[in-house]
Design a protein around this motif. Structure first.
Motif, mmCIF file in Angstrom:
data_model
loop_
_atom_site.group_PDB
_atom_site.id
_atom_site.type_symbol
_atom_site.label_atom_id
_atom_site.label_comp_id
_atom_site.label_asym_id
_atom_site.label_seq_id
_atom_site.Cartn_x
_atom_site.Cartn_y
_atom_site.Cartn_z
ATOM 1 N N ARG A 117 0.828 -1.212 0.000
ATOM 2 C CA ARG A 117 0.000 0.000 0.000
ATOM 3 C C ARG A 117 0.858 1.256 0.000
ATOM 4 O O ARG A 117 0.461 2.290 -0.492
ATOM 5 C CB ARG A 117 -0.921 0.018 1.213
ATOM 6 C CG ARG A 117 -2.138 -0.860 1.026
ATOM 7 C CD ARG A 117 -3.023 -0.724 2.248
ATOM 8 N NE ARG A 117 -4.247 -1.475 2.089
ATOM 9 C CZ ARG A 117 -5.126 -1.635 3.066
ATOM 10 N NH1 ARG A 117 -4.902 -1.109 4.244
ATOM 11 N NH2 ARG A 117 -6.212 -2.324 2.865
ATOM 12 N N VAL A 118 2.050 1.161 0.603
ATOM 13 C CA VAL A 118 2.963 2.312 0.605
ATOM 14 C C VAL A 118 3.309 2.666 -0.839
ATOM 15 O O VAL A 118 3.272 3.823 -1.250
ATOM 16 C CB VAL A 118 4.257 2.006 1.402
ATOM 17 C CG1 VAL A 118 5.332 3.048 1.145
ATOM 18 C CG2 VAL A 118 3.953 1.938 2.899
ATOM 19 N N SER A 309 -2.408 1.389 12.921
ATOM 20 C CA SER A 309 -3.486 2.166 12.308
ATOM 21 C C SER A 309 -4.690 1.308 11.933
ATOM 22 O O SER A 309 -4.553 0.107 11.655
ATOM 23 C CB SER A 309 -2.974 2.872 11.053
ATOM 24 O OG SER A 309 -2.080 3.879 11.428
ATOM 25 N N CYS A 312 -4.938 -1.737 9.111
ATOM 26 C CA CYS A 312 -3.578 -2.104 8.689
ATOM 27 C C CYS A 312 -3.480 -3.625 8.609
ATOM 28 O O CYS A 312 -3.353 -4.309 9.623
ATOM 29 C CB CYS A 312 -2.530 -1.576 9.664
ATOM 30 S SG CYS A 312 -0.872 -2.125 9.178
ATOM 31 N N GLY A 313 -3.515 -4.127 7.388
ATOM 32 C CA GLY A 313 -3.437 -5.572 7.177
ATOM 33 C C GLY A 313 -2.053 -6.113 7.465
ATOM 34 O O GLY A 313 -1.888 -7.276 7.838
#
Ligand code: SF4
Length: 383
Positions: A117-118, A309, A312-313
């Motif tokens: 995701r980043v 968070s 957050c997977g």
């Protein structure tokens, strides 16, 4: 906070002072910002401007309505950072797609990748600014988002040169390579200073037999709008706070903490996490796991604060192992999960008071028990 940095002397004689670079202060820019400062300063751009820290106001004003997918809040917050920078005096918006990260664990783990995701956040959030019209073009801002594999530094000059050659006059691959070296020098120097500070704190704790706390989180939980400054709540109670990503790495210290296990053949080196985490692909996750091991062994860390968070997977599979590593040593473990844009101020205050009660009550015993498991305290620690 807006940062405008002075330009260093530049190797080529072409004027680049008209280039004003905006960089969002988001996700893994929090752990690599000094690289980007060193890199762009070497290239002699006129200005480097970082967006402010994340805030609810920034997100509401510039970000809401730009989100094109459901995600964790640290990713969504990027929309606020990009939107804010569009209102600054910049002509180049630089948003790196960080694929992998520099890490002190490199060579001891399977990889140092960033969360997917980043990396993908950049394209996803960018789409929100192109939906109705091209807002970058409209404002005369070039949007540059290179692929950045910090884990393979030899590839950086090529990717950064390709991304920037049309925006920085007379840029060459060779010059980009030199700028990359300057970037790494700046990053290493910053990290060295941070680790020295942590060692100072540990030495103070050792001399005074005082407890400290360690934060296990993602680097961007240092952002007050993401981590909500929960760590700072403990300082008025006299608890120094260390962050896992800036722990000291002195040989004598690591030998003291991990030497017995190396001799027993449990681990190969102080940086080996294979005894507790076998799928060591994610850089931040690896460092969190290593930080948990460090906290479990260092006597003066009597409590660990885990931040995570909402949605957050990546953190989910680490919750139990990290807690077990920490608690198996008698160290106290406290988790603040599901953090999003709103600071849960009231509940944080109550929880902090409760945690401090336990820390005050049990820290002396925890220090004593952890010291008893280790060899004699190395003289370097009380220097
Ligand atoms: S690690 Fe978690 S919080 Fe960070 S970008 Fe990935 S899913 Fe989001």
């Amino acid at each position: 906070m807006l940062k405008i940095l002075k330009r260093k002397s530049r190797p080529l004689g072409k004027d680049r002072t008209g280039i004003k670079v905006g960089i969002p202060r988001f996700l893994n820019v929090w752990s690599t910002h000094q690289f980007w400062v060193g890199f762009f300063q070497y290239l002699g751009v006129g200005k480097i401007i970082f967006s402010s820290e994340t805030s609810e106001e920034q997100y509401r004003t510039y970000g809401k309505g730009r989100i094109t997918m459901d995600s964790c809040y640290p990713v969504k917050a990027l929309a606020g950072h990009i939107g804010e920078l569009l209102h600054k005096d910049i002509n180049l918006l630089f948003v790196p797609m960080i694929y992998s990260l520099p890490s002190f664990l490199k060579g001891h783990v399977l990889d140092t990748l960033s969360c997917t995701r980043v990396m993908m956040s950049v394209e996803n959030i960018k789409a929100g600014f192109l939906r109705e019209r091209d807002e970058f073009k409209e404002r005369g801002i070039a949007f540059v988002s290179p692929f950045v594999p910090f884990g393979e530094p030899e590839l950086l000059p090529k990717y950064l040169y390709e991304a920037l050659k049309d925006h920085i006059p007379y840029l060459t691959l060779e010059e980009t390579g030199k700028a990359v070296k300057e970037g790494f020098k700046a990053l290493e120097s910053f990290e060295r200073r941070m680790r020295e500070k942590s060692l100072e704190i540990i030495r103070w704790c050792a001399k005074n037999q005082r407890p400290a706390l360690l934060v296990l989180a993602r680097p961007y939980h240092m952002d007050p709008g993401i981590g909500h400054e929960i760590d700072a709540e403990f300082q008025p109670y006299g608890y120094p706070v260390l962050w896992y990503n800036y722990l000291p790495l002195e040989d004598w210290l690591l030998e003291w903490l991990f030497g017995q296990e190396i001799k027993a053949g449990i681990i190969k080196s102080p940086f080996d996490i294979s005894d507790v985490w076998t799928s060591s692909y994610s850089s931040n996750t690896n460092e969190i796991i290593w930080g948990a091991k460090f906290a479990a062994r260092l006597p003066w860390i009597t409590g660990v604060i885990r931040l995570s968070s909402y949605e957050c997977g990546m953190d989910q599979p680490t919750f139990t192992p990290v807690q077990k590593i920490v608690e198996s040593s008698g160290t106290l473990f406290f988790k603040f999960g599901e953090l999003d844009e709103t600071k849960p101020a009231g509940s944080v205050k109550i929880r902090v008071e409760t945690i401090v009660y336990y820390l005050d009550r049990y820290s002396p015993k925890i220090i004593e028990e952890k010291l008893a498991k280790l060899d004699k305290i190395p003289p370097e620690i009380t220097k």
